[in-house]
Write an enzyme that holds these catalytic residues in place. Structure first.
Site: not given
Length: 233
Positions: A14, A31, A125
Site C-alpha cells: 500500500d 506503481h 520460492l
C-alpha cells in the site's frame, strides 16, 4: 541475530499513489516504483529461504479506480513479469495467481496461465500474486462450489479444499505498508491466526531493513493458537 522465519509471508503493498503524489508525480510513477520493490522483496525472501510469498496486487475493489489506472496496472504486471521470466526461472521462483482470474480479459488470463506453466517446475520460492482477489469473494466462491457438489458434511477442511489455492499454507505473517491498519479483504479465511505487522513506510520506500524489522518482530512473538504455553508468565 538469528531469527525465526515465517514459512509464508503475505504483504499488502500500500502507498504507491501517495508516494507519487508527495513527489508531484503521476500515480502511475508510484506503481512503477512499487513494482521494482516487489521484485526486490521477492529476491530477498528467496535468498532468506522463505517458501511462500503472497503479494496483494489487485483487489476486487480496485475496479473502482479510474479505468486508465486499472489498464496501466495490468499492463505493468504483464510487461514486468514477461521481461523477467528467464530470471524467475534461473532463480527457481514459481509464479501462481489467486483470485477471480477467470473474470479477467482473455489476454490476461492466457498470460497468467503461461507464467504458471513456464515456472511450474521452480521450487525455491512460491510467489503468489493475488489478482482480482477478495477474501469475501474467495469464501463465496468456495461455498458455491460446495453447494454445486452437494456435499452434506462441511467442516474447516472441506472449505479449505475449495479455496483458490487449497495447498497454500496459511500466512504466518501479514505485513501492510503505508500506515493503514486493516486487512482490506485480504486472505480473510487464511489469516485467522496470522501475525500482523504494520509500518508507516510507503510501499515504494520499503527496504531490506524494513523487511528485516518485520521478520525480527515476528520472531519475537509467541504464537499460541488459543493454547497456554507452559512456564509463561
Amino acid at each position: 541475530m538469528s531469527i525465526k522465519l515465517p514459512e509464508h509471508l503475505a504483504i499488502i503493498m500500500d502507498g504507491n499513489g501517495r508516494w507519487a503524489q508527495q513527489r508531484g508525480l503521476n500515480r502511475v510513477e508510484g506503481h512503477k516504483a512499487g513494482a521494482k520493490i516487489a521484485e526486490n522483496v521477492t529476491r530477498w525472501c528467496a535468498d532468506l529461504g522463505l517458501k511462500y510469498l503472497t503479494l496483494y496486487a489487485f483487489s476486487t475493489e480496485n475496479w473502482k479506480r479510474p479505468k486508465e489506472e486499472v489498464r496501466f496496472l495490468f499492463q505493468l504486471m504483464v510487461d514486468y513479469l514477461k521481461d523477467r521470466l528467464n530470471l524467475l526461472q534461473e532463480e527457481s521462483i514459481r509464479i501462481r495467481f489467486m483470485g477471480r482470474v477467470n473474470e479477467l480479459a482473455e489476454e490476461t488470463r492466457n498470460f497468467c496461465k503461461f507464467m504458471e506453466d513456464e515456472t511450474a517446475e521452480c521450487n525455491r520460492l512460491n510467489l503468489i500474486i493475488a489478482l482480482n482477489y477478495g477474501g469475501r469473494a474467495e469464501i463465496v466462491d468456495a461455498v458455491k462450489k460446495i453447494l454445486n457438489d452437494k456435499l452434506e458434511h462441511i467442516d474447516d477442511a472441506i472449505i479449505r479444499r475449495y479455496l483458490y489455492l487449497p495447498d497454500l499454507p496459511d500466512p504466518d505473517l501479514i505485513v501492510r505498508t503505508s500506515g493503514e491498519k486493516r486487512l482490506s479483504n485480504f486472505l480473510l479465511w487464511q489469516s485467522s491466526y496470522s501475525e500482523l505487522y504494520f509500518t508507516d513506510t510507503l510501499w515504494p520506500d520499503f527496504s531490506k531493513d524494513e523487511l528485516t524489522k518485520a521478520l525480527e518482530e515476528y520472531s519475537r512473538r509467541k504464537r499460541r493458537y488459543g493454547a497456554v504455553i507452559d512456564n509463561e508468565e
